[in-house]
Write an enzyme that holds these catalytic residues in place. Structure first.
Site, short mmCIF file in Angstrom:
data_model
loop_
_atom_site.label_atom_id
_atom_site.label_comp_id
_atom_site.label_asym_id
_atom_site.label_seq_id
_atom_site.Cartn_x
_atom_site.Cartn_y
_atom_site.Cartn_z
N ARG A 143 -10.54 -0.23 8.11
CA ARG A 143 -10.01 -1.56 8.33
C ARG A 143 -10.99 -2.46 9.06
O ARG A 143 -10.71 -3.63 9.26
CB ARG A 143 -8.79 -1.42 9.23
CG ARG A 143 -7.45 -1.63 8.59
CD ARG A 143 -6.47 -1.48 9.73
NE ARG A 143 -5.17 -1.99 9.47
CZ ARG A 143 -4.18 -1.30 8.96
NH1 ARG A 143 -4.37 -0.07 8.55
NH2 ARG A 143 -3.00 -1.85 8.85
N ARG A 181 11.61 -5.07 5.25
CA ARG A 181 11.27 -3.66 5.01
C ARG A 181 12.12 -2.72 5.87
O ARG A 181 12.37 -2.96 7.03
CB ARG A 181 9.81 -3.40 5.34
CG ARG A 181 9.55 -1.89 5.30
CD ARG A 181 8.14 -1.47 5.45
NE ARG A 181 7.39 -2.26 6.38
CZ ARG A 181 6.07 -2.33 6.37
NH1 ARG A 181 5.39 -1.66 5.48
NH2 ARG A 181 5.45 -3.06 7.24
N ARG A 222 10.69 -0.80 11.46
CA ARG A 222 9.54 -0.60 12.35
C ARG A 222 9.51 -1.65 13.45
O ARG A 222 9.81 -2.82 13.21
CB ARG A 222 8.25 -0.69 11.54
CG ARG A 222 7.71 0.68 11.14
CD ARG A 222 6.67 0.60 10.08
NE ARG A 222 5.54 -0.26 10.41
CZ ARG A 222 4.49 -0.41 9.61
NH1 ARG A 222 4.44 0.23 8.47
NH2 ARG A 222 3.50 -1.20 9.96
N LYS A 228 0.83 -1.21 0.00
CA LYS A 228 0.00 0.00 0.00
C LYS A 228 0.86 1.26 0.00
O LYS A 228 0.68 2.14 -0.83
CB LYS A 228 -0.95 0.02 1.22
CG LYS A 228 -1.89 -1.18 1.30
CD LYS A 228 -2.82 -1.11 2.51
CE LYS A 228 -2.14 -1.24 3.85
NZ LYS A 228 -1.50 -2.54 4.13
N ARG A 241 -0.78 -9.28 13.15
CA ARG A 241 -1.33 -8.31 12.19
C ARG A 241 -2.13 -9.02 11.10
O ARG A 241 -3.19 -8.54 10.70
CB ARG A 241 -0.19 -7.47 11.59
CG ARG A 241 0.38 -6.49 12.62
CD ARG A 241 1.78 -5.99 12.26
NE ARG A 241 1.80 -5.25 11.01
CZ ARG A 241 2.93 -4.97 10.35
NH1 ARG A 241 4.10 -5.36 10.83
NH2 ARG A 241 2.87 -4.29 9.23
P1 AP5 Z 1 4.76 -1.46 1.92
O1 AP5 Z 1 4.45 -0.66 0.72
O2 AP5 Z 1 5.45 -0.80 3.05
O3 AP5 Z 1 3.43 -2.23 2.42
P2 AP5 Z 1 2.14 -1.71 3.18
O4 AP5 Z 1 0.97 -2.42 2.58
O5 AP5 Z 1 2.10 -0.22 3.22
O6 AP5 Z 1 2.44 -2.32 4.60
P3 AP5 Z 1 2.20 -1.85 6.09
O7 AP5 Z 1 2.91 -2.89 6.91
O8 AP5 Z 1 2.60 -0.43 6.28
O9 AP5 Z 1 0.72 -2.03 6.28
P4 AP5 Z 1 0.02 -2.28 7.60
O10 AP5 Z 1 -1.38 -2.25 7.14
O11 AP5 Z 1 0.42 -3.49 8.35
O12 AP5 Z 1 0.56 -1.11 8.53
P5 AP5 Z 1 0.00 0.33 8.88
O13 AP5 Z 1 1.14 1.25 8.94
O14 AP5 Z 1 -1.18 0.69 8.04
O15 AP5 Z 1 5.62 -2.73 1.44
C1 AP5 Z 1 6.11 -3.66 2.37
C2 AP5 Z 1 7.51 -4.12 1.93
O16 AP5 Z 1 7.41 -4.85 0.71
C3 AP5 Z 1 8.50 -2.98 1.67
O17 AP5 Z 1 9.76 -3.37 2.08
C4 AP5 Z 1 8.45 -2.79 0.15
O18 AP5 Z 1 9.67 -2.31 -0.36
C5 AP5 Z 1 8.17 -4.22 -0.33
N1 AP5 Z 1 7.34 -4.25 -1.52
C6 AP5 Z 1 6.29 -3.44 -1.83
N2 AP5 Z 1 5.76 -3.79 -3.03
C7 AP5 Z 1 6.48 -4.86 -3.47
C8 AP5 Z 1 6.41 -5.67 -4.66
N3 AP5 Z 1 5.49 -5.45 -5.61
N4 AP5 Z 1 7.30 -6.69 -4.77
C9 AP5 Z 1 8.23 -6.91 -3.80
N5 AP5 Z 1 8.36 -6.17 -2.68
C10 AP5 Z 1 7.48 -5.16 -2.51
O19 AP5 Z 1 -0.57 0.08 10.35
C11 AP5 Z 1 0.29 -0.17 11.43
C12 AP5 Z 1 -0.51 -0.32 12.73
O20 AP5 Z 1 -1.24 0.89 12.99
C13 AP5 Z 1 -1.60 -1.41 12.72
O21 AP5 Z 1 -1.08 -2.67 13.07
C14 AP5 Z 1 -2.56 -0.86 13.79
O22 AP5 Z 1 -2.10 -1.10 15.09
C15 AP5 Z 1 -2.52 0.63 13.53
N6 AP5 Z 1 -3.55 1.08 12.57
C16 AP5 Z 1 -3.34 1.68 11.37
N7 AP5 Z 1 -4.52 1.96 10.76
C17 AP5 Z 1 -5.50 1.53 11.60
C18 AP5 Z 1 -6.91 1.52 11.53
N8 AP5 Z 1 -7.58 2.00 10.46
N9 AP5 Z 1 -7.61 0.97 12.56
C19 AP5 Z 1 -6.97 0.48 13.64
N10 AP5 Z 1 -5.63 0.44 13.77
C20 AP5 Z 1 -4.89 0.97 12.76
#
Ligand code: AP5
Length: 214
Positions: free
Chosen positions: A94, A129, A158, A18, A169
């Site tokens: 979510r 990552r 992270r 994402k 997660r």
């Molecule tokens: P990346 O692009 O970083 O992936 P992402 O989908 O953004 O992953 P996140 O881990 O940030 O998502 P998440 O939903 O777990 O975390 P969030 O910060 O929202 O890519 C990942 C890796 O893969 C990178 O190294 C990249 O280089 C590589 N990559 C990307 N594309 C690729 C490809 N095509 N091929 C190969 N490699 C690739 O949430 C964190 C925490 O916040 C949650 O656990 C929760 O506690 C809280 N939170 C956030 N939003 C909410 C909500 N709405 N409600 C409740 N809690 C929430």
């Protein structure tokens, strides 16, 4: 298409790509990127009231309570930059309650992009990552390492990017994903996220153009 106005939701499992795709969408369309994960991490770092409430949930890989995050997102979407430039909501909604809260607030999107990546690929993406604290750019030690040594030396990992926490997660994701998708059946487009980032980006940009020109 450079002045296309769009309101976009992007969803998918942890590490489905994402954040990586949002960098491209933002630069192509000029929309405001709202990542709830980034907003919450900033609140934790700044030790605000929200940050204090969210910290333990995030550290253990759990979702923060709906009532903590819903108000923040609604307020942010109401700000003038989002109204003027369109927005790209990353990591929200979510849960079913979050989707309902958007609907109740009269917030609607042009498309709901769902990045589809098999679970077995996600763990490797998570543990490799790294983020550049200066530019915010996302890297992967194997799939997309930085070329610049200075950048390499300042990369951060992270605290929730461990094999153990990604399991929590993923459980949270699987428990909620169907209910969230059900709220967006009319505007949902599933994208195969298990390809190179640029292949994924080009399909995303084409999809957004198609969905917003109707
Ligand atoms: P990346 O692009 O970083 O992936 P992402 O989908 O953004 O992953 P996140 O881990 O940030 O998502 P998440 O939903 O777990 O975390 P969030 O910060 O929202 O890519 C990942 C890796 O893969 C990178 O190294 C990249 O280089 C590589 N990559 C990307 N594309 C690729 C490809 N095509 N091929 C190969 N490699 C690739 O949430 C964190 C925490 O916040 C949650 O656990 C929760 O506690 C809280 N939170 C956030 N939003 C909410 C909500 N709405 N409600 C409740 N809690 C929430």
């Amino acid at each position: 298409d450079s002045c296309l106005f769009a309101n976009i939701i992007i969803a998918g499992a942890p590490a489905s790509g994402k954040g990586t795709q949002c960098e491209v969408i933002k630069s192509e369309l000029g929309v405001v990127h709202l990542s709830t994960g980034d907003m919450l991490r900033a609140a934790v770092a700044a030790e605000t009231e929200v940050g204090k409430m969210a910290k333990d949930f995030m550290d253990s890989g759990k979702l923060v309570p709906d009532e903590v995050i819903i108000g923040i997102v609604k307020d942010r979407l109401g700000e003038s930059d989002c109204k003027e430039n369109g927005w790209l909501l990353d990591g929200f909604p979510r849960t079913q309650a979050q989707a309902r809260a958007l609907e109740d607030a009269g917030v609607s999107a042009d498309c709901f992009l769902f990045l589809d990546v098999p679970d077995e690929m996600l763990v490797e993406r998570v543990v490799g990552r790294r983020t550049d604290p200066v530019t915010g750019k996302i890297y992967h030690m194997k799939f997309s390492p930085p070329e610049d040594e200075e950048v390499l030396n300042r990369l951060e990992q992270r605290s929730d990017d461990t094999e153990e926490k990604v399991k929590v997660r993923l459980d949270q994701f699987h428990a909620n994903v169907d209910a969230v998708k059900d709220s967006y059946t009319d505007i949902m487009v599933s994208i195969d996220g298990n390809r190179t980032p640029s292949e994924v980006s080009s399909e995303i940009i084409q999809t957004i153009n198609r969905m917003t020109s109707k």
